[in-house]
Write a protein that holds these residues in place. Structure first.
Motif, short mmCIF file in Angstrom:
data_model
loop_
_atom_site.label_atom_id
_atom_site.label_comp_id
_atom_site.label_asym_id
_atom_site.label_seq_id
_atom_site.Cartn_x
_atom_site.Cartn_y
_atom_site.Cartn_z
N GLN A 107 0.91 -1.01 0.07
CA GLN A 107 0.08 -0.04 0.06
C GLN A 107 0.84 1.40 -0.01
O GLN A 107 1.71 1.40 0.79
N ASN A 108 0.44 2.33 -0.95
CA ASN A 108 1.21 3.38 -1.06
C ASN A 108 1.40 4.09 0.38
O ASN A 108 2.34 4.66 0.64
N GLU A 109 0.06 4.21 1.03
CA GLU A 109 0.02 4.97 2.37
C GLU A 109 1.15 4.36 3.64
O GLU A 109 2.00 4.97 4.01
N ILE A 110 1.22 3.07 3.30
CA ILE A 110 2.42 2.22 4.42
C ILE A 110 3.77 2.82 3.79
O ILE A 110 4.51 2.60 4.60
N GLN A 111 3.79 2.30 2.54
CA GLN A 111 5.18 2.85 2.11
C GLN A 111 5.68 4.21 2.25
O GLN A 111 6.78 4.48 2.72
N ASP A 112 4.72 5.09 2.31
CA ASP A 112 4.76 6.69 2.96
C ASP A 112 5.24 6.86 4.45
O ASP A 112 6.11 7.24 4.59
N ARG A 113 4.11 6.23 4.76
CA ARG A 113 4.17 6.64 6.46
C ARG A 113 5.28 5.49 7.18
O ARG A 113 5.71 5.97 8.34
#
Length: 181
Positions: A107-113
């Motif tokens: 998930q992009n959000e997990i990779q970002d956060r």
């Protein structure tokens, strides 16, 4: 999206996988220029040497982020956790390793956060690609008042970093408990 689709292997080590990761056909090594590393069995053991007091003897380090945080499996709890090493805090992720590998991490959000993609990209541009068993380390550490600015990071040994921080966290927690008495 699966782990294999989201994360391309850069460097594979010839060392054996941890038993948990071998079951899923994921080789130990660095992925996506080092944003995440899958740990081999000996690196997993060494990475947790100074964290056993907190995580227990059954913990198995599975993966490390580029800044030295860990995903680990707890046999006792039958679950995967995320260890923020600078805070000395673990957070439950899920009981299903396939979900973590193929859904959560992609998930992009997990990779970002969680994987801190923007910081990773800045550090990689400044310091270069991480090799297996390396991580980016802020100097001074965030727990010791470091700013976390990109200019304060250097590359270093993942195991040395994890063991030093584990010892520092244990010492801090013992002092806090003694003051509370």
């Amino acid at each position: 999206m699966t782990f294999a689709n989201a994360f391309l292997v850069d460097e594979v080590t010839s060392k054996s996988s941890s038993k948990k990761m071998a079951d899923f056909g994921i080789c130990p090594g660095t992925y996506n220029q080092g944003i995440i590393s899958v740990l081999d069995e000996s690196l997993s053991d060494a990475a947790l040497e100074s964290w056993r007091w907190l995580l227990g003897q059954d913990a198995v380090a599975l993966m490390a982020t580029s800044i030295g945080d860990l995903f680990f499996w707890s046999e006792k709890n039958g679950a995967i956790y995320f260890l923020d090493v600078q805070r000395g805090q673990s957070t439950f992720v899920d009981r299903d390793i396939i979900f973590v590998l193929n859904r959560f991490l992609s998930q992009n959000e997990i990779q970002d956060r969680v994987l801190r993609r923007d910081l990773f990209n800045s550090l990689s541009a400044q310091l270069g690609k991480l090799m297996y068993e390396e991580c980016f380390i802020a100097e001074p550490w965030l727990r010791h008042g470091g700013s976390g600015d990109v200019s304060t990071y250097a590359k270093g040994s993942l195991v040395v970093y994890l063991n030093l921080v584990g010892q520092a966290v244990e010492h801090s927690m013992r002092l806090e408990r003694a003051r509370a008495k």
